[in-house]
Design a protein around this motif. Sequence first.
Motif, short mmCIF file in Angstrom:
data_model
loop_
_atom_site.label_atom_id
_atom_site.label_comp_id
_atom_site.label_asym_id
_atom_site.label_seq_id
_atom_site.Cartn_x
_atom_site.Cartn_y
_atom_site.Cartn_z
N ILE A 257 0.76 -1.27 -0.01
CA ILE A 257 0.04 0.23 -0.01
C ILE A 257 0.75 1.12 0.03
CG2 ILE A 257 -1.64 1.26 1.27
CD1 ILE A 257 -2.91 -1.25 2.22
N SER A 258 1.95 1.20 0.74
CA SER A 258 2.79 2.49 0.93
C SER A 258 3.47 2.66 -0.34
CB SER A 258 3.91 2.11 1.93
OG SER A 258 4.83 3.27 2.03
N LYS A 259 3.94 1.65 -0.97
CA LYS A 259 4.42 1.55 -2.27
C LYS A 259 3.87 2.41 -3.43
CE LYS A 259 6.86 -1.12 -5.77
NZ LYS A 259 7.03 -2.77 -5.94
N LEU A 260 2.39 1.88 -3.36
CA LEU A 260 1.60 2.44 -4.21
C LEU A 260 1.13 3.79 -4.07
CD1 LEU A 260 -0.84 1.95 -6.47
CD2 LEU A 260 -2.33 1.25 -4.62
N ILE A 261 1.00 4.22 -3.06
CA ILE A 261 0.58 5.55 -2.48
C ILE A 261 1.60 6.47 -3.17
CG2 ILE A 261 -0.11 7.18 -0.98
CD1 ILE A 261 -2.28 5.02 -1.86
N LYS A 262 2.92 6.09 -2.48
CA LYS A 262 4.21 6.92 -2.82
C LYS A 262 4.34 7.17 -4.39
CE LYS A 262 9.13 6.94 -2.29
NZ LYS A 262 10.36 6.28 -1.85
N LYS A 263 3.97 5.73 -5.27
CA LYS A 263 4.48 5.94 -6.53
C LYS A 263 3.15 6.98 -7.18
CE LYS A 263 6.41 4.94 -10.35
NZ LYS A 263 7.54 5.50 -10.89
N THR A 264 2.03 6.54 -6.78
CA THR A 264 0.85 7.47 -7.33
C THR A 264 1.15 8.89 -7.08
OG1 THR A 264 -0.68 5.71 -6.78
CG2 THR A 264 -1.69 7.80 -6.96
N LYS A 265 1.63 9.33 -5.98
CA LYS A 265 2.06 10.87 -5.47
C LYS A 265 3.03 11.21 -6.62
CE LYS A 265 0.53 11.11 -0.77
NZ LYS A 265 0.98 11.11 0.49
N GLU A 266 4.03 10.37 -7.00
CA GLU A 266 4.84 10.82 -7.84
C GLU A 266 4.51 11.06 -9.03
OE1 GLU A 266 7.86 7.55 -7.72
OE2 GLU A 266 8.74 8.38 -5.69
N ILE A 267 3.63 10.25 -9.67
CA ILE A 267 3.06 10.12 -11.02
C ILE A 267 1.91 11.26 -11.18
CG2 ILE A 267 1.45 8.87 -12.78
CD1 ILE A 267 2.25 6.35 -11.25
N ILE A 268 1.05 11.61 -10.18
CA ILE A 268 0.18 12.60 -10.33
C ILE A 268 0.64 13.86 -10.10
CG2 ILE A 268 -2.07 13.21 -9.49
CD1 ILE A 268 -2.12 10.51 -10.97
#
Length: 268
Positions: A257-268
């Motif tokens: 979950i932490s990895k997903l949210i971190k990556k999402t913030k980088e992408i968005i």
Amino acid sequence: MSKTILITGSTDGIGKLTAIKLAEDGHAIYVHGRTKEKVQAVILELKKVSGNENIDGFVADFSNLDEVKQMAKNIVKKVSQIDVLINNAGVFKTAATSEFGDFDIRLVVNYFAPYVLTNALLPIVKKSQAPRIINLSSAAQAHVTNEMLAGVGHTNTSEAYAQSKLALTMWSFAFAKANPRISTIAVNPGSLLNTKMANEAYGQHWSPASKGADILYDLAVSDVYEGVTGTYFDNDKGNPKGDFAKAHPDAYDEGFISKLIKKTKEII
């Protein structure tokens, strides 16, 4: 008590049916669709069938995150408070492609778009006394790969869809923890409902679309689900209505979950 409710992807399918049910109860309903023509047609239809004039709508193509961001700005200008947000818009099989980098359109529409919209609307959602967010997940859930989050490689339609729905579910759980006052539920409204999406994908259906609309209606306004948050509701687990159940194991893995949210913030 009348609530202000926004339902994305509500110009057809279970989104539209849910909008009708809620409009008939007298709630203020905001619909959403990809084109102005569809949105205006549904607004007129809802007013006619429900006798409720408190219906309006917004337009955005969710495969284009710039349009999602603009829609959020338009909503904040027009709507002072949102009591219920139903992130229903989704895509499975389509010839269209995403307008957001090289990311699969299913990831963009089914996960990135509701992520962007919900966070942008958070200030007016928090104004509600008992806010609820309902995120449309699916029985189809699959591990979200590094390649999917990098927008590289080729993933088949079903796999991409399943990954996008697990991503949405994982984020729903993380969002619920970060915003404990907002009741946030991820829901599989039912597999192979009689909707355009299911019929185009499989050429068949198992259950009427009303099965999905009924559970969205209940999760949105029923006292039974007041205060329930950070959970997954599986509408396949019962008849006529499902129950809370376990999502994919990744949805409970803090590392993933932490990895997903971190990556999402980088992408968005």
